[in-house]
Design an enzyme around this catalytic site. Structure first.
Site, PDB file in Angstrom:
ATOM      1  N   ASP A 344      13.164  14.814  -1.131  1.00 22.27           N
ATOM      2  CA  ASP A 344      12.816  16.012  -2.086  1.00 22.27           C
ATOM      3  C   ASP A 344      12.051  16.982  -1.564  1.00 22.27           C
ATOM      4  O   ASP A 344      11.316  16.353  -0.568  1.00 22.27           O
ATOM      5  CB  ASP A 344      12.345  15.469  -3.471  1.00 22.27           C
ATOM      6  CG  ASP A 344      12.121  16.477  -4.602  1.00 22.27           C
ATOM      7  OD1 ASP A 344      12.847  17.611  -4.226  1.00 22.27           O
ATOM      8  OD2 ASP A 344      11.563  16.294  -5.461  1.00 22.27           O
ATOM      9  N   ASP A 656      11.501  11.634  -7.966  1.00 22.28           N
ATOM     10  CA  ASP A 656      10.379  11.582  -9.103  1.00 22.28           C
ATOM     11  C   ASP A 656      10.829  11.751 -10.437  1.00 22.28           C
ATOM     12  O   ASP A 656       9.981  11.112 -11.417  1.00 22.28           O
ATOM     13  CB  ASP A 656       9.166  12.741  -8.862  1.00 22.28           C
ATOM     14  CG  ASP A 656       9.542  13.939  -8.656  1.00 22.28           C
ATOM     15  OD1 ASP A 656      10.908  14.391  -9.208  1.00 22.28           O
ATOM     16  OD2 ASP A 656       8.983  14.958  -8.460  1.00 22.28           O
ATOM     17  N   ASP A 660      16.534  11.514 -10.900  1.00 19.05           N
ATOM     18  CA  ASP A 660      16.791  11.090  -9.779  1.00 19.05           C
ATOM     19  C   ASP A 660      17.032   9.150  -9.711  1.00 19.05           C
ATOM     20  O   ASP A 660      17.588   8.774  -8.753  1.00 19.05           O
ATOM     21  CB  ASP A 660      15.485  11.233  -8.887  1.00 19.05           C
ATOM     22  CG  ASP A 660      15.205  12.772  -8.704  1.00 19.05           C
ATOM     23  OD1 ASP A 660      15.990  13.249  -8.350  1.00 19.05           O
ATOM     24  OD2 ASP A 660      13.910  13.040  -8.683  1.00 19.05           O
TER      25      ASP A 660
END
Length: 943
Positions: A344, A656, A660
């Site tokens: 990410d 997070d 996800d």
């Protein structure tokens, strides 16, 4: 309390009744003292696991091994022979073997306990937490400390920590698939149910182990631990053993292979003894049997599984100290093999500290220097500090002050560190206004009286503020996306005036938005409306967000982490491909990716909409070629991971949020954010980043590779050393006549006694092998491509080295015996016990030299020779113990040894060093034959 809750289900009771029965306060919760008392009464909020095994039983389990059974049989055989021969003297063979069995068991017990303690420490580090209200304050407590009666606060991304009756719920959705099997999250409602229904239909209840996917809620805990619904199910299940990892399976395969080989060798050796020497007495039978047993013990490194667990546990503890918390020891081998890292952007590759870099108003544009939450920097116009009193300064003050008012974030300084509570984007306004110097004036002038919260549908937020400079009249201050806000504005502020917001102004503002977006800034606009009232009007809704005065906008960026660029460069050097998969704007993603070196020429990121238009083949081709993805959905992330795995890549994936979790679960290594990650994400992950830093991932990969290298080191050491022992005895028996071990009277004469072989195994297998497990890098582990999971841990090249070193050990040991014995290839004049002691000592010293050699298959043993003090300590201890066996009379009798002269010690050291020189020669050849071959890299640039 819990028993009562079970008799009458809380779902059919009014919430106030449940609260009263649980003897708690819905607003203030339990007191700390009452929570502690209930914790002592009800026990920790944990699902009961298997009963802990007592220490004495763990110690006895060390004897549950086929090799130990062989040794116990050897003790019985030795005692029987001692009894038959008239019990002359002490049964030294039986005593020594029993002592060695006991010491081996103690070592195994200590090593196992150390590994278990390390795992327990890691479990404490990864313990989940829950938010509760105690003593009227919100607190984050470990889930194991929840008690019946606690007021539990739930938010998106939380794992529900106990069963509870909802007191309130705001668009609260909970995924209960782990409990009910329903794939769709349930929309919860705090209303009382008219009758008891199935578990999945109890909408006013939340259950332990389920996941909050949306909204928020408040619940009173009605059951904890085994009294929860999840606990009841767990009580019906039997614990299932964990599947062995590829590394563990290969170690077991090697053990089986060695076991079969040694049975064959032992049988051949014993048959040779019977054929060549004959068996005339019970002592001869015992000698042959003891030798066979000793060979079996020497050939198989029985301590290998324990040493492996200890080395993995110590390595994982080192990783935890570097902020990479690996939840399972078995994940280490996969981590070292990672070939792709899908990361990410926000907070991982970037600082996660949104920073205002530009402010654009009607009169111009200014630059705000400084990054992060520390309010240090300047507001510059044309490179010069903006002066207070200028029309542009007043416009900028309206923008930054208005953005701070329309915000719920809080900026704090604690011990010199600046932190925020709330949304990072909102915090950016608080930091910027301190740099402009208006914070104190702004906070002294305005007082919030109401607000209209932000929603993803509205893309804006408003605060109703009482303005002290206007006698407390109300002003509406709004912050939101520029395109949304412009539709609600009719005027624009220019200096101290308000002018009509005509089409020309609108086109200019839209052009500014496009320009800032092209520079990868996220844009937010600020507007206001003055109301001629002193009390908040009714209703407080979107109708107040009309006829606004446009003030200006800001360009916000999340600056890249300076250490991330270095980590990405190291990853590329190691053949590890780095991909960015983010929900941010494509232009922002592409700029950050270029700044960090993920790509060199990729102009924009691949968007989720573009991915939706691709067929399977085009999708696979895109994933192979492009490394930056933006505006992607959870389904896209999962599909990208699956596509990479189809290409036989080992994928590490960061995340997070709740969305996800599927991709993290599917990836070979799921990595959750420790600071910003939700409990659901942490539960799905294999590893947790305590500092949310991408550089920590690369450090963890380096550590994982180093741990795997150390495993190969002690495997190389143990197998080659054990091979030396087996070949020494085998060749010593087969070639007994050649080297002078064969006597004319036909008695059995062996190169080593059974007790000596067992001593070598005890002395050299534990200490040096463990020390190698914490060895520093002898070569740059990041200068080679990732290891394929299909590669053998012990490949053909390692086996060749093992056999070579084992053969050299056997040859020098037998040559030393021949050197001192009369007859044979070299004429000597020493008695058998002295010659055998010299050979025995050579084999011990050769294995200690081998400990230095085994640190690398190609790098010289003299490279960073003293980098591992633990290894030198283990070698020194082994040497001292060997000297004691050779020179102490009591040990002479026990092990059949005789003292050596200083000259003999020098000869033994010189002969043993042949192992080191043979290995150095082999390494030189390997370096020469592989020189100039570039390592095969599986990395893709994605540029």
């Amino acid at each position: 309390m819990t028993d009562v809750a079970i008799e009458r289900d809380p779902s059919v009771e009014d919430a106030s009744v449940v609260v009263a029965r649980m003897q708690t306060d819905p607003e203030r919760g339990l007191t700390g003292e009452e929570a502690a008392r209930r914790l002592a009464e009800y026990g920790p909020n944990e699902i009961a696991s298997a009963k802990p095994v007592p220490r004495w039983l763990k110690f006895l389990e060390q004897f549950r091994d086929p090799l130990v059974y062989l040794l116990l049989a050897a003790i019985v055989i030795s005692l029987l022979a001692w009894l038959v021969e008239g019990r002359a003297g002490l049964p030294f063979d039986a005593i020594v073997i029993a002592a060695i069995v006991l010491v081996n068991a103690l070592l195994g017990y200590v090593q196992q306990a150390r590994a278990e303690n390390a795992v327990a420490a890691l479990q404490r580090m990864t313990a989940t937490t829950a938010t509760v209200v105690r003593d009227g304050e919100r607190r984050r407590v470990p889930t194991r400390e929840l008690v019946p009666g606690d007021i539990m606060l739930l938010a998106e991304g939380d794992t529900v920590a106990a069963d509870g009756r909802l007191l309130s719920a705001a668009t609260l959705k909970v995924s209960e698939a782990s409990l009910t099997g329903e794939s769709e999250p349930e929309l919860k409602d705090a209303r009382t149910l008219p009758e008891l229904v199935a578990l999945g239909d109890r909408l006013n209840m939340v259950f332990n182990g389920t996941a909050v996917t949306q909204g928020s809620g408040r619940a009173v805990v009605t059951a904890t631990g085994m009294a929860t619904q999840m606990g009841r199910i767990a009580g019906l299940l039997h614990a299932t053993p964990e599947d062995p990892t590829p590394l563990q399976r290969e170690i077991a395969r090697v053990g089986r292979m060695l076991g079969i080989a040694v049975i064959v060798i032992a049988a051949v050796v014993m048959a040779t003894i019977f054929l060549f020497f004959g068996v005339e007495t019970i002592r001869d039978v015992v000698t042959a049997l003891l030798l066979g047993v000793s060979l079996a013990v020497a050939a198989v490194p029985e301590g290998l599984p324990t040493i492996l667990s200890v080395v993995l546990a110590l390595g994982v503890q080192r990783m935890a100290r570097r902020n990479a918390i690996v939840k399972k020891l078995s994940s280490v081998e996969t981590l070292g093999s990672a070939s792709v890292v899908c990361s990410d952007k926000t907070g991982t590759l970037t600082k996660g500290e949104m920073t205002i870099g530009r402010v654009v108003t009607a009169s111009g544009e200014v630059e705000v220097t400084g990054v992060g939450y520390r309010p240090e920097g300047e507001v510059l116009h044309d490179g010069e500090p903006l002066r207070e009193g200028d029309p542009l300064w007043r416009e900028v003050a309206y923008v930054l002050g208005g953005g701070s008012l329309a915000s719920d974030a809080v900026l704090r300084e604690e011990n010199g560190e600046w932190t925020i509570q709330g949304d990072p984007t909102e915090a950016a306004f608080l930091v910027a206004e301190v740099k402009l110097g208006i914070r104190e004036r702004r906070t002294g002038r305005f007082r919030r009286v109401a607000h209209i919260p932000f929603t993803s549908e509205r893309k804006m937020m408003s605060s109703l503020e009482a303005d002290a400079e206007r006698s407390g009249r109300i002003a509406v201050v709004t912050k939101g996306a520029p395109d949304v806000l412009l539709k609600r504005c009719t005027r624009i502020r220019v200096g101290d005036e308000e002018r009509e917001l005509d089409d020309a102004w609108r086109e200019r503002i839209i052009a500014d938005v496009e320009r800032l977006s092209g520079e990868a800034f996220r844009t937010l606009a600020v507007a206001y409306r003055r109301l001629d009232v002193h009390e908040p009007p009714s209703p407080i809704d979107e109708s107040l967000e009309q006829d606004l005065v446009y003030v200006g906008m800001v360009g916000i960026i999340d600056p890249p982490r300076p250490e991330a660029a270095k980590a990405i460069a190291e990853a590329r050097r190691a053949g590890v491909r780095v991909m960015m998969i983010t929900g941010d704007h494509p232009r922002t993603a592409a700029r950050i990716a270029r700044d960090l070196g993920i790509v060199a020429h990729e102009p924009v990121a691949v968007s989720g909409l573009e991915l939706d238009r691709l067929d399977d083949e085009a999708f696979r081709r895109t994933v192979r070629e492009r490394s930056v993805y933006a505006r992607v959905s959870p389904e896209h992330k999962l599909r990208i991971v699956d596509t990479l795995q189809e290409d036989r890549k080992v994928v590490a994936m960061t995340g997070d949020g709740v969305n996800d979790a599927p991709a993290l679960k599917s990836a070979d290594i799921g990595i959750a954010m420790g600071r910003t990650g939700t409990e659901v994400t942490k539960e799905a992950a294999n590893m947790i980043l305590a500092d949310d830093n991408f550089a920590t991932i690369i450090r963890a990969i380096r550590e994982g590779r180093g741990i795997f290298d150390n495993i190969k080191k002690f495997l190389r050491y143990l197998l080659s050393s054990n091979m030396g022992e087996v070949l020494t005895v085998f060749l010593g028996v087969v070639l007994a006549g050649v080297i002078g071990l064969s006597h004319g009277d036909g008695a059995i004469v062996l190169p080593l006694l059974a007790t000596q072989i067992l001593w070598i195994n005890l002395l050299t297998d534990s200490g040096p092998a463990l020390a190698m497990g914490v060895d520093a890098e002898t070569e740059d582990v990041m200068a080679r491509p990732p290891r394929s999971l299909s590669d053998r841990v012990i490949d053909a090249r390692m086996w060749a080295g093992v056999i070579l070193i084992g053969l050299v050990m056997a040859v020098v040991t037998l040559l030393t015996i021949d050197l001192y014995l009369p007859g044979g290839l070299i004429e000597g004049d020493r008695p058998l016990d002295n010659a055998r002691t010299a050979g025995f000592t050579v084999l011990v010293l050769a294995q200690l030299f081998n400990a230095l050699n085994a640190r690398s298959e190609t790098v010289s043993a003299f490279h960073r020779l003293f980098a591992n003090p633990w290894l030198w300590g283990a070698i020194a201890l082994s040497l001292v113990l060997q000297i004691a066996v050779v020179h102490l009379p009591v040990l002479n009798a026990a092990f059949g040894t005789a003292p050596l002269t200083p000259d003999q010690w020098l000869v033994c050291a010189a002969m043993a060093s042949a192992v080191l020189w043979a290995a150095e020669l082999r390494k030189l050849v390997l370096r020469r034959t592989t020189a100039g071959r570039p390592p095969r890299s599986e990395a893709a640039t994605g540029a």
